[in-house]
Design an enzyme around this catalytic site. Structure first.
Site: not given
Ligand code: F6R
Length: 667
Positions: A2, A33, A122, A148-149, A540, A544, A547, A563, A662
């Site tokens: 937010c 944001r 948000w 916010n939060g 992951e 990263k 990408e 193997h 995205k």
């Protein structure tokens, strides 16, 4: 996440119209944001005019242009609800405004003010709706707040306020409780009321409040979430990020964690929660607007990596507030009675979301001892659907719009399984195709490579696994309590990891990450190895790097190395090994020795207190000694930064890697 913006000016120089324009312009600078609704409240002619709208700022602007008294707007002055407003004590004659800023205190006479607050929301608690959009207000419609939060203890506070004050709540949000709480403490001084409210609020948040009874004052409070003051001449701004007021002033004062700030047209006072005045220098920011949007960081990806502690706090804080168990009250139709009857889980998702699901699988098996399978959505959707009642299919998708994941979820639902969406976007298609939703609450992610949404997905999967462990009775109460406590402390551990390997001024990678990147950024190939839940971290980390740097990477279960992939090793091949604590750590150490013996450059991810690794690795990326099942979440962070550092050295645009989108809405 937010966005907050607040303005207080002198009404002899500024009218309500300009206040609205300034607030709207500020909100536009915070659009990056992400948000789903917005609103503005302005004090005008003895009442508060409030306008809120679902959708983008154009929708809010259209409502404002249609006249602030059009439908969807409210004007305070007469109580909006049944309960009595707290007795107003006019502060029109109050002497106030003390200038901090290291320049000593200066008392100035109060002048009529032009005051307002604005917000982009948000959604986290409650649907996307006009009622849930901010500003929120008390029952007397005299105190308005933007927040916010997360307020962790809002349910207890709300129940008390209803019982004791007859407060009437008009939204489903946790934020609204702040307006009622401030009003309940209001005895003629908004700053005092905010301090009293602050003392009762738990969670991590920032808010700005204004009161019809003190039109010349804005009061803000910061607990973890950012709040920054913009200093003008005869006018002051406050916002959750600098871009909101950068067009008006570059002179800023940073409100620190645990501080209250009082803004009047002629001055700003920053205090402790008990009211002790603090000195705070006024600094000048030299950012251009582009840098400002990125919070002063070079790229969105770097900014989002740095936001991970806050993002995980949003994801876990209220859900672990009890300290003893996990609350997943917001999961929708999949309530505890349904969850406790589940005897098999299947997780599906794509790319990074799949990796988060893989970490979730290990947690579900380890803690809840529930049979759990996982498959990438593009495969799962075309497999024979051998699921039905009693099975839970979890669709992991930060965007909530990935075509393969949506198709996999639909196929499972048609076959009779219960479907849970783990997503970051309220109202996304995944939320409509699922029986229940667990929001990851990471805020908008702009960098194409997922970072903060990933750690929030993992954190939420940990919570789900603990909830199922509790419901299935597979974990001792003491163990459950210990793990809930550790998850609650994850944000601090994340901040520790990031601080250890980034430059305190620029936020750029530093320390062991920078050394590893410096040595290997020109390599043509990286191998990543891990075992058990550490395998998901290896996968992951490799994704990263691939990408954002376009370096060829492979990620393998370390036990599989002999193997095949061991044939790839040459003198100097960089090999990243996830060697966090686990029952298979000794085996991982043997794998490190094997690759080191073949001349590999070993970059190990290991726990702080583990010194056995040092002898075999060129670089050790350290993470705090949290529970071994939680270490992998922390372990992904230095690997994000390693990928970032290598891509930067190769001069690449990390925010927009080639060929990637995205959100992948096609098969
Ligand atoms: C990698 C990345 C992608 C996404 C994948 C799924 O950094 O961002 O691999 O994870 O496209 O996207 P969502 O989670 O939106 O379904």
């Amino acid at each position: 996440m937010c966005g907050i913006v607040g303005y207080v000016g002198d009404s002899t120089r500024t009218d309500a119209r300009r206040v609205r324009e300034l607030l709207l312009a500020g909100l536009r600078r915070l659009e990056y944001r992400g948000y789903d609704s917005a609103g503005i409240s302005v004090i005008e002619d003895g009442h508060i005019e409030s306008v809120r709208a679902v959708g983008n700022l154009d929708a809010l602007q259209a409502k404002l242009a249609a006249g602030t008294r059009a439908s969807g707007t409210r004007a305070s002055g007469a109580p909006a609800a049944a309960a009595a407003a707290p007795a107003p004590a006019s502060a029109a004659t109050e002497e106030a405004a003390e200038e901090a800023g290291g320049q000593g205190a200066v008392a100035v006479a109060t002048r009529p003010a032009a005051t307002g607050i604005g917000h982009t929301r948000w959604a986290t608690h409650g649907r996307v709706s006009e009622e849930n959009a901010h500003p929120h207000y008390d029952s007397g419609d005299r105190v308005h707040v933007v927040v916010n939060g997360i307020v962790e203890n809002y349910i207890a506070l709300r129940d008390r306020l209803i019982a004791e004050q007859g407060s009437v709540f008009t939204s489903e949000t946790d934020a609204e409780v702040i307006a009622h709480l401030i009003a309940s403490h209001y005895h003629g001084d908004l700053a005092d009321a905010v301090r009293a409210a602050y003392a009762e609020l738990q969670g991590h948040y920032a808010f700005v409040a204004m009161s019809l009874d003190e039109p010349e004052v804005l009061v803000g409070a910061r607990k973890e979430c950012p709040l920054i003051v913009g200093r003008g001449e005869g006018e002051q701004f406050v916002a959750s990020a600098v871009p909101a007021f950068l067009a008006q002033t570059r002179r800023v004062q940073y409100v620190e964690n645990g501080e209250i700030v009082v803004l009047r047209p002629d001055g700003v006072t920053i205090t402790t929660p008990s009211g002790a005045q603090l000195q705070r220098p006024v600094e000048t920011v030299d950012w251009d607007e582009d840098t400002a949007e990125k919070g002063g960081y070079e790229t969105f990806m770097l900014k989002e990596i740095h936001e991970q502690a806050d993002a995980v706090a949003d994801a876990v804080s209220d859900r672990t507030a009890s300290g003893t168990h996990v609350d997943l009250n917001d999961v929708g139709a999949l309530d505890e009675s349904i969850l406790s009857g589940i005897d098999r889980i299947l997780i599906t998702g794509c790319g990074t979301a799949y990796h988060a699901g893989l970490m979730g699988r290990y947690a579900l098996e380890e803690w809840a001892q529930i049979r759990t399978e996982i498959d990438v959505a593009s495969e799962y959707r075309y497999r024979r659907q051998l699921v039905g009642p009693g099975d839970l299919v979890i669709g992991m998708t930060q965007s909530g719009e990935t075509a393969d994941t949506l198709a996999a979820m639909r196929a499972a639902r048609e076959a009779g399984a219960s479907v849970l969406a783990v997503t970051n976007v309220v109202g996304s298609q995944a939320t409509r195709d699922a029986d229940g939703v667990l929001y990851t609450r990471a805020g908008l992610e702009i960098g194409v490579a997922a970072t903060k949404t990933f750690v929030c997905q993992v954190a939420v999967m940990y919570l789900l696994a603990l909830k199922l462990a509790e419901l299935r009775g597979t974990m001792k109460r003491a163990t459950l309590q210990k793990l809930v406590g550790e998850i609650k402390r994850l944000p601090r551990a994340i901040a520790q990891v990031i601080d250890a390997v980034t430059d305190p001024d620029s936020g750029e990678p530093a320390g062991a990450v920078e050394l590893a990147a410096e040595r290997d950024w020109e390599a043509g190939f990286f191998l990543y190895l891990g075992r058990h839940i550490g395998l998901a971290v290896a996968l992951e980390g490799a994704l990263k790097l691939k990408e954002v740097s376009y370096i060829n990477t492979d990620a393998y279960a370390a036990g599989e190395m002999k193997h095949g992939p061991i044939a790839l090793l040459e003198q100097g091949t960089p090999v990243v090994v996830v060697a966090t604590d686990s029952p298979v750590k000794d085996k991982v150490v043997s794998n490190i020795q094997e690759v080191a013996a073949r001349g590999a450059h070993v970059i190990a991810v290991a726990a702080e207190s583990d010194r056995t690794i040092d002898a075999h690795a060129q670089q050790v990326l350290r993470i705090p000694d949290v529970d071994w099942m939680l270490q992998p979440l922390l372990g992904t962070i230095p690997l994000q930064l390693l990928a970032y550092a290598i891509a930067s050295k190769r001069g690449l645009d990390v925010d927009r890697p080639r060929n990637l989108a995205k959100t992948v809405t096609v098969e």
